[in-house]
Write a protein that holds these residues in place. Structure first.
Motif, PDB file in Angstrom:
ATOM      1  N   GLU A 105      32.999  38.114  46.645  1.00 50.17           N
ATOM      2  CA  GLU A 105      33.495  38.598  45.356  1.00 50.17           C
ATOM      3  C   GLU A 105      33.349  40.109  45.244  1.00 50.17           C
ATOM      4  O   GLU A 105      34.252  40.793  44.748  1.00 50.17           O
ATOM      5  N   GLY A 164      44.161  41.634  32.799  1.00 54.32           N
ATOM      6  CA  GLY A 164      44.814  40.637  33.635  1.00 54.32           C
ATOM      7  C   GLY A 164      43.919  40.282  34.811  1.00 54.32           C
ATOM      8  O   GLY A 164      42.735  39.982  34.662  1.00 54.32           O
ATOM      9  N   GLU A 165      44.483  40.330  36.016  1.00 53.96           N
ATOM     10  CA  GLU A 165      43.742  39.977  37.223  1.00 53.96           C
ATOM     11  C   GLU A 165      43.072  41.181  37.876  1.00 53.96           C
ATOM     12  O   GLU A 165      42.360  41.028  38.866  1.00 53.96           O
ATOM     13  N   GLY A 166      43.342  42.369  37.350  1.00 56.92           N
ATOM     14  CA  GLY A 166      42.807  43.561  38.004  1.00 56.92           C
ATOM     15  C   GLY A 166      42.109  44.490  37.028  1.00 56.92           C
ATOM     16  O   GLY A 166      41.651  44.076  35.954  1.00 56.92           O
ATOM     17  N   GLU A 218      36.408  42.793  44.764  1.00 57.83           N
ATOM     18  CA  GLU A 218      36.411  43.752  43.663  1.00 57.83           C
ATOM     19  C   GLU A 218      36.528  45.179  44.190  1.00 57.83           C
ATOM     20  O   GLU A 218      37.299  46.001  43.673  1.00 57.83           O
ATOM     21  N   ARG A 229      38.663  45.568  32.568  1.00 57.08           N
ATOM     22  CA  ARG A 229      39.569  44.625  33.236  1.00 57.08           C
ATOM     23  C   ARG A 229      40.802  44.386  32.367  1.00 57.08           C
ATOM     24  O   ARG A 229      40.733  44.399  31.142  1.00 57.08           O
TER      25      ARG A 229
END
Length: 711
Positions: A608, A555-557, A612, A553
């Motif tokens: 979730e 950051g956010e991605g 993802e 991972r």
């Protein structure tokens, strides 16, 4: 003292023995370790910390102990990297020599320096730092020292200790001509069967799987640990909870491939066939692998074959193997014989003591069974050798990659025969994290750091040497365990444990020396809560780390694969995750819901997982690796192609992904609730996939071709 707050002296005492008195939790909290935990771990190390007076005395002893001995118990160093500490009595100088493995002797010049001094037991000692020459060869040497009186008089003390010189850095993994890196297949050997198997995958299947993978361009085949387990039912299904890490599991032996099997008479051949029949009939059963039934059948056949006299040449080979493996092999074989002897009956306490008169008597009485289990290890060693030869003949640059479990069973062979190496009343585990909020206990005794040093790290050396004898690489599960382990005192919860540090320079050095001698690659499983400097240290020593796509991972991605470390074995998944086909179908959520393992509503878990998955599919599409209407097979191929864009030196492809299997091999957090490590290899239709059909399997050929073409 209170059970909650340790005194400053207790803190100093614990830290002097490598015991963490505080640590940072997974959740970012600074945790102070209670005094009760520190005292329990010190007790396991043989240190009395029951009272304030005992702590004061133990602290003084800890400070004085290194100064009492002329030499340390053992010394591990890279060439020229460290100086050997020698503690010389007042009124003496010292002569130091190194005796190398080849028998030659080298004088180690004692520098003319201003040493430091300390009064110990009423006598002054001087600490002298003796440099280790940079041209000292790698190997298992010994260092010798004796005190010479200044101005005449009686000679002083003499001492010797193991001196281990280890490589500075491992070389890059070997590759096929024209390539700078390689890829390989990852498989759970027990799950991979053929029409010639005995109900589960075995060493003959290992050779065939390696040959198939090698013909597709693979450079290695990573398999689950093949350490020996119990020899009586119930056999522990987890390959990560073995009876020993030194010897191999005869459960994987193919009886038909033993040379003496061809010399059986008609009755003997019929007995072997009769033993194989019922378990061979399960080779196409995709539901379950029954290790107890397989071993019962194999043991009958192996006893029949064992009765065939060996030719003089074969007898000489067995004698040479037995002599090479020495007393540890005899002790392991005796443990196996005792397992059989006491099967179904309570074992007296005296039988758990390898040095007891009862065990000495049983060693004599059970000698025929001891010989049988020694023979089994010889056969297993030969069949693993054949598998590595098949891997290399197929074109693999590395070959078989073994997996080293983090520990052993508390009632296993190693814990019995090497009990002085293990901490009594302690278990290895893990502190609380977001997945296991109470922490984990793995029911494995930890090695005692001091006992390992006293033994010159021979148990570690011998274990690695066995695994690398017929292999090209070794993956070390939970490699952080060579730096620190989470110790849990008996009767306490995992959260009440703490970290205990090991001499990682020595542990890693011994590992590297044995790998260097075997020409093998080292990979450390460094996932999870690992101190960042550990990854830097391993990379600097040429030991690859581990990367799993779903865990990368940024950051956010997801982290772009170009940002991965180069010193890696990169994979899409691992054996503790569901196969990718199952992941894409939310099988991991459904399974945990059925088993009652979810801590949040299933709808939240599914949302979730969907988010993802959507983020990953968007990444694949942005890179042009996936069409808008891609199906499961195309997605799996794209994910594996994605990680080839990383600089990782090795790429691992899971066999379960290559055939479309959906079921997880292991569900963390379960014991008997799920058939962990007992799932045969099957395809998307739920039918068993056999080795005989693998080379022509369309999904297998497509995925391996896609990865191979991108390297």
């Amino acid at each position: 003292m209170t059970d909650d707050l340790p005194t400053p002296d207790l803190v100093r005492l614990a830290e002097s023995h490598g015991i963490a008195t505080e640590y940072w939790s997974f959740f970012g909290d600074r945790v102070s370790v209670p005094a009760s935990t520190l005292r329990a771990i010190l007790h396991a190390m043989g240190v009395d910390a029951t009272t304030d007076a005992a702590v004061t005395a133990a602290l003084r002893d800890a400070d004085d102990r290194p100064w009492r001995d002329l030499l340390p118990p053992s010394f591990v160093s890279r060439p020229g990297a460290r100086a050997l500490p020698v503690h010389v009595a007042d009124g003496y100088d010292v002569v130091v020599t190194a005796v190398l493995e080849d028998g030659t002797t080298r004088a180690l010049p004692v520098p003319d320096q201003q040493p430091t001094a300390r009064d110990v037991d009423g006598q002054r000692r001087w600490r002298v730092e003796v440099p280790i020459p940079s041209d000292l060869p790698l190997g298992w040497h010994s260092v010798h020292a004796y005190e010479r009186p200044i101005g005449g008089g009686d000679p002083g003390r003499a001492a010797s200790a193991p001196l281990v010189i280890t490589p500075e850095r491992m070389p890059a993994p070997p590759t096929r001509p024209g390539r700078s890196r390689g890829w390989g297949l990852m498989a759970q050997l027990y799950s991979v069967r053929s029409r010639a198997s005995w109900g589960m995958g075995d060493f003959a299947d290992l050779a065939d799987l390696a040959a198939i993978a090698g013909s597709r361009g693979a450079d290695f085949l990573l398999i689950n640990p093949i350490h020996a387990a119990e020899v009586t039912p119930p056999i522990e299904p987890s390959p990560y909870l073995p009876a020993t890490r030194r010897f191999l599991a005869p459960l994987y032996v193919r009886p038909d491939d033993i040379r003496e099997a061809s010399y059986l008479d008609a009755a003997g051949r019929a007995a072997v066939d009769a033993a194989r029949g019922p378990v061979a009939a399960t080779d196409t059963d995709a539901a379950h692998i029954d290790r107890d039934a397989v071993w019962a059948a194999k043991r009958r056949a192996l006893e029949t074959i064992f009765a065939v006299p060996l030719s003089p040449g074969r007898a000489a080979e067995l004698d040479a193997f037995t002599a090479r493996e020495g007393q540890p092999l005899q002790d392991f074989a005796l443990w196996c014989a005792l397992e059989e002897y006491y099967a179904g009956a309570p074992r007296p306490d005296e039988a758990w003591d390898i040095d007891s008169p009862l065990v000495a008597d049983l060693r004599e009485r059970l000698a025929p069974r001891v010989r049988f289990h020694v023979w089994l290890q010889w056969i297993a060693d030969q069949q693993v050798e054949d598998a590595q030869a098949a891997a290399k003949a197929s074109g693999m640059a590395i070959g078989i990659m073994h997996d080293l479990a983090v520990g052993v069973h508390q009632r296993g062979s190693d814990a019995w025969s090497l009990r002085r190496m293990y901490a009594p009343g302690m278990a290895v585990g893990a502190p609380p994290d977001m997945y296991n909020q109470q922490g984990q206990t793995w029911n494995q005794p930890p090695w005692l750091p001091g006992a390992l040093a006293e033994a010159g790290y021979a148990p570690l050396r011998d274990m690695i040497r066995t695994l690398l004898r017929h292999a090209g690489a070794l993956r070390i599960d939970h490699v952080i365990g060579l730096f620190r382990l989470w110790w849990i005192p008996a009767g306490l919860s995992p959260a009440a444990g703490t970290y205990v540090r090991y001499d990682h320079e020595a542990m890693i050095g011994v590992l590297m020396l044995e790998a260097h001698r075997a020409g093998a690659v080292l990979i450390g499983e460094d996932l999870g809560n690992v101190e960042p400097w550990v990854r830097d240290y391993l990379s600097a020593r040429g030991i690859l780390g581990t990367s799993v796509l779903w865990f990368e991972r940024e950051g956010e991605g997801f982290r772009p694969p170009e940002h991965y470390r180069a010193s890696l074995l990169a994979t899409v998944n691992t054996h503790d995750l569901p196969p990718t086909a199952g992941y894409l179908a939310d099988e991991h959520v459904a399974l945990r819901a059925r088993l009652g393992l979810l801590t949040r509503p299933v709808e939240q878990e599914l949302a979730e997982a969907d988010a993802e998955r959507a983020a990953m599919l968007a990444l694949l599409r942005d890179r042009g690796l996936l069409s808008e209407d891609a199906g499961e097979q195309e997605i799996i191929e794209a994910l594996n192609v994605l990680i080839t864009a990383s600089p990782a030196q090795l790429i691992g492809v899971a066999l379960v992904d290559a055939v479309g299997e959906r079921r997880a091999q292991n569900q963390p957090g379960t014991d008997r609730e799920y058939p962990n490590w007992q799932i045969p290899l099957a395809g998307p239709d739920g039918r068993a996939v056999l080795l005989d059909d693998l080379a022509a399997n369309p999904r297998f050929t497509a995925l391996t071709a896609a990865v191979d073409s991108h390297l």
